[in-house]
Design a protein around this motif. Structure first.
Motif, PDB file in Angstrom:
ATOM      1  N   ASN A 172      52.963 -24.329  -4.773  1.00 24.29           N
ATOM      2  CA  ASN A 172      53.166 -25.418  -3.822  1.00 24.29           C
ATOM      3  C   ASN A 172      52.696 -24.974  -2.441  1.00 24.29           C
ATOM      4  O   ASN A 172      53.387 -24.201  -1.776  1.00 24.29           O
ATOM      5  CB  ASN A 172      54.649 -25.816  -3.778  1.00 24.29           C
ATOM      6  CG  ASN A 172      54.897 -27.028  -2.901  1.00 24.29           C
ATOM      7  OD1 ASN A 172      54.013 -27.485  -2.172  1.00 24.29           O
ATOM      8  ND2 ASN A 172      56.100 -27.574  -2.959  1.00 24.29           N
ATOM      9  N   LYS A 194      45.439 -27.459  -0.111  1.00 24.38           N
ATOM     10  CA  LYS A 194      46.093 -28.764  -0.029  1.00 24.38           C
ATOM     11  C   LYS A 194      45.118 -29.863   0.372  1.00 24.38           C
ATOM     12  O   LYS A 194      45.364 -31.052   0.127  1.00 24.38           O
ATOM     13  CB  LYS A 194      47.236 -28.667   0.985  1.00 24.38           C
ATOM     14  CG  LYS A 194      48.055 -29.924   1.169  1.00 24.38           C
ATOM     15  CD  LYS A 194      49.105 -29.717   2.263  1.00 24.38           C
ATOM     16  CE  LYS A 194      49.846 -31.029   2.548  1.00 24.38           C
ATOM     17  NZ  LYS A 194      50.839 -30.877   3.636  1.00 24.38           N
ATOM     18  N   SER A 235      55.127 -25.139   0.504  1.00 22.39           N
ATOM     19  CA  SER A 235      56.137 -24.081   0.646  1.00 22.39           C
ATOM     20  C   SER A 235      55.582 -22.916   1.457  1.00 22.39           C
ATOM     21  O   SER A 235      56.271 -22.348   2.314  1.00 22.39           O
ATOM     22  CB  SER A 235      56.588 -23.595  -0.731  1.00 22.39           C
ATOM     23  OG  SER A 235      57.277 -24.610  -1.428  1.00 22.39           O
TER      24      SER A 235
END
Length: 538
Positions: free
Chosen positions: A233, A384, A236
């Motif tokens: 992730n 991302k 995170s």
């Protein structure tokens, strides 16, 4: 009957003397098997030293001498070196096992006792610091060795110990981080910045806010390392990076008391004489910093004067893996050693007048830096799809590394070669350094440079995440441009043609006493060091 009466008389006499006699006996004849309680303020300095290199010369710096050859920061001065060949430690040697020893022995019960005793005294800041160091050490150890001993590690009633899964260790690291943050946030009772500074003089000087940022950096690392997992992730990583070390003032570095004692000096300095004289800068590193790498073709990095050494001809040349300096035909092209000595010298000099960067006697030893954190953030943001955040973090990562060098490591750098605001700006303005379209190659190559020498263990984590030669989808070329895994006769025979992915457990504690467990996890195999670790697997 006389004997019975005599024994009863002695018993009565002992009872009548009561506590006073008992206390005198205990004072005179201390139980050698009992814990000797010492002030936690006295335990912490040795614990912090063991993160890098303690008075017994154990710690991560000891092992970086070997791992630096895997990632080609440096190579051995002579040919035929098994670590240059990506070989693992063999036979009864404890080479590259200092991180293991430091974790289980030098930190181990010392940390357990400090946490226990500080808790009894309600010194929650010491408890939190101990847990923070343990979290960092567990993460470092599991990424270094793969399967390790977790649950049974400090059970003194056992002689053999079961190995646990790497995923279990990762989960424990995060749990420990959150517990550390809770304790570092406590106030009152035995908590005192001045008192914490007594034990923390050479790291954060009692600043719990900086310790919290250190913990967040460990959390960011723990998420960043799992970039190949479906559970990865990037948010995170970014979240914890933002809470972590963001300025050089918060860098986690070990400092040293200038006492003239080699046991209190920097592990990498000549005073400690720990084998650095037998290392030479690698061909890969030199090309990366002097324009010979295809990703930075023609770009002269101002940092080269800090990391590298020139040769008698005044140029920068590096040594290929497993070839030694004799592979450079012109003897005047062969690089001088990191102590500033001649290219043939391997013995440490009596002073550090020719030493730069981390190779000076009392130069600070970085453990985690703001620059590293920014590169973690940049990678996560790019994965991302947030290119603006990625570029900002990437640029900041380079800038912070430049600033750290000028703030801490300008010593023995000729004025003409020192980084200036102008040379820094010119480097950042180069389109090969800061391109319009940032790639993983840009980020990882600059992170490699920023970690050069002081954190080869983290560079090795990164390189293994990319399996050394993985392709950057944006360029269809290697993420680590031009990096070549040794092959043929330059690959160690036990590897079976495979690159190194882990270090075997320490011989003197495991292969001597715990062999059945090693057989269970496959550590008895000659190619065990080529078995990929969990963190880098998909």
């Amino acid at each position: 009957m006389k004997h019975i009466f005599y024994k009863i008389s002695l018993l009565v006499a002992a009872i009548s003397l009561g506590v006073s006699c008992s206390k005198k006996i205990d004072d005179a004849y201390l139980n050698p098997n009992a814990d000797v309680k010492v002030p936690v303020e006295q335990l912490l300095p040795g614990i912090l030293a063991s993160m890098v290199g303690n008075t017994a010369f154990h710690g991560t710096a000891n092992d970086m001498r070997f791992i630096g050859r895997y990632v080609q920061n440096w190579q051995f001065v002579n040919s035929g070196d098994q670590y240059d060949q990506m070989g693992g430690t063999t036979g009864t040697s404890d080479n590259a096992a200092s991180t293991w020893r430091a974790h289980y022995y030098d930190l181990g019960q010392n940390l357990n006792n400090m946490i226990k005793w500080a808790g009894e005294e309600k010194k929650w800041d010491y408890v939190g610091v101990g847990q923070a160091v343990f979290a960092w050490s567990w993460l470092t150890l599991v990424d270094y060795h793969g399967e390790i001993i977790l649950k049974e590690a400090f059970n003194t009633s056992q002689l053999t110990f079961k190995y646990d899964t790497q995923e279990d260790v990762y989960n424990y690291v995060r749990q420990l981080c959150f517990t550390a943050l809770t304790n570092l946030s406590k106030t009152g009772e035995g908590v005192s910045k001045a008192n914490l500074a007594l034990g923390d003089q050479y790291f954060y000087n009692g600043d719990v806010d900086k310790w919290k940022k250190f913990v967040y950096a460990v959390l960011a690392r723990s998420h960043n390392h799992l970039s190949n997992k479906t559970t990865y992730n990037p948010d995170s990583v970014i979240y914890y990076a933002n809470l972590s070390i963001t300025t050089n003032a918060d860098n986690a570095t070990l400092k040293y008391a200038v006492t003239g004692n080699n046991r209190s000096a920097n592990y990498n300095g000549p005073f400690s004489n720990n084998g650095i004289g037998s290392l030479r800068q690698s061909d890969y590193s030199v090309k990366l910093l002097t324009g010979g790498n295809s990703a930075l073709a023609g770009v002269q990095d101002p940092r080269r004067w800090y990391f590298l050494k020139t040769n008698p001809n005044g140029t920068f040349v590096g040594v290929p893996p497993n070839k030694g300096i004799v592979s450079i035909s012109n003897v005047n092209d062969r690089p001088n050693n990191f102590y500033g000595g001649t290219n043939t010298a391997t013995v440490a000099p009596s002073n550090d007048n020719g030493c730069t960067y981390i190779f000076r006697n009392y130069a600070e030893s970085p453990v985690i830096t703001a620059s590293e954190v920014q590169f973690m953030k940049a990678e996560a943001a790019l994965r991302k799809g947030d290119k603006a955040t990625a570029l900002a973090a990437y640029t900041q990562g380079i800038s912070l590394n430049f600033d750290m060098l000028t703030a801490l490591y300008n010593t023995n750098i000729p004025v003409a070669n020192q980084i200036t605001p102008a040379s820094k700006a010119a480097y950042l303005a180069d389109p090969l350094v800061t391109p319009a379209n940032l790639t993983l190659t840009n980020i990882m190559m600059q992170k490699y440079i920023s970690l050069w020498g002081h954190n080869t263990l983290e560079t090795w984590v990164d390189m293994r995440r990319f399996h050394y030669t993985d392709i950057d989808p944006a360029t269809s070329k290697q993420v680590y441009a031009d990096f070549a895994i040794p092959s043929g006769i330059n690959m160690y025979v036990d590897n079976g043609g495979k690159p190194v992915y882990r270090v075997r457990p320490r011989y003197n504690s495991e292969y001597v006493w715990n062999l059945n467990e090693l057989i269970r996890i496959g550590a008895d195999k000659l190619d065990y060091h080529t078995k990929e670790c969990w963190f880098s697997q998909k």
